[in-house]
Motif scaffolding. Structure first.
Motif, short mmCIF file in Angstrom:
data_model
loop_
_atom_site.label_atom_id
_atom_site.label_comp_id
_atom_site.label_asym_id
_atom_site.label_seq_id
_atom_site.Cartn_x
_atom_site.Cartn_y
_atom_site.Cartn_z
N GLN A 130 0.64 -0.59 0.40
CA GLN A 130 -0.14 0.02 -0.53
C GLN A 130 1.01 1.29 0.13
N SER A 134 -3.65 -8.18 1.14
CA SER A 134 -5.34 -7.22 1.42
C SER A 134 -5.83 -6.33 2.35
N TRP A 155 -4.52 -3.48 4.31
CA TRP A 155 -4.17 -1.95 3.51
C TRP A 155 -5.11 -1.24 4.72
N SER A 163 -2.26 -1.43 -5.53
CA SER A 163 -3.89 -1.35 -5.44
C SER A 163 -4.05 -2.97 -5.24
N THR A 164 -4.90 -2.89 -4.27
CA THR A 164 -5.33 -4.73 -4.26
C THR A 164 -5.56 -5.36 -5.69
#
Ligand code: HEM
Length: 123
Positions: free
Chosen positions: A70, A118, A121, A75-76
């Motif tokens: 991040q 993820s 994040w 971006s995921t």
């Protein structure tokens, strides 16, 4: 795998800060810093394969790895494209041995790994 990744999403190349020193994409893909990252990715995948029965033991490491990505502007959603590139590489390397159950098994493992990354994040 990464050649495929940058074909699918060329903008990802610029997230590697050292890519600004390269004259061409090919130049960049063969730079030592870039190849180091490829090795890092493969070591994580290798660790996941070796811990298939206790993937939760990698949780803290993967959460932290997600946070680091991040911070560098990944971006995921980009992890989905990385997954497609991983499957593409496996298909090219394995030929006939690349079967539907094998594809699914890799997808399951990869989804768990990037799923945990993820979660690292922060909103
Ligand atoms: C570090 C980018 C996907 C594993 C990094 C760094 C960047 C980066 C810029 C810091 C500089 C460097 O070490 O080269 C990206 C991009 C990705 C991606 C743009 C795709 C969207 C992944 C994936 C994994 C991974 C899928 C593993 C499953 C690592 C590791 C590090 C790293 C282990 C080193 C972290 C540390 O220094 O502790 N990545 N990465 N990366 N990446 Fe990635």
């Amino acid at each position: 795998m990464f050649s495929r990744l940058f074909e699918l999403d060329p903008a990802l190349l610029s997230l590697f800060h050292y890519s600004t020193n390269c004259d061409s994409k090919q130049d960049c893909l063969s730079s030592p810093e870039f190849l180091d990252h490829v090795t890092k990715v493969m070591l994580v995948i290798d660790a996941a394969v070796n811990h298939l029965d206790d993937l939760h033991s990698l949780e803290d490491f993967l959460l932290n790895l997600g946070r680091k990505h991040q911070a560098v502007g990944v971006s995921t959603q980009s992890f989905t494209v990385v997954g497609e590139s991983l499957l593409y590489m496996l298909q090219c390397s394995l030929g006939q041995a690349y079967t539907a159950p094998l594809r699914q098994a890799w997808l399951n493992m990869y989804s768990i790994v990037v799923g945990v990354m993820s979660r690292g994040w922060s909103k």
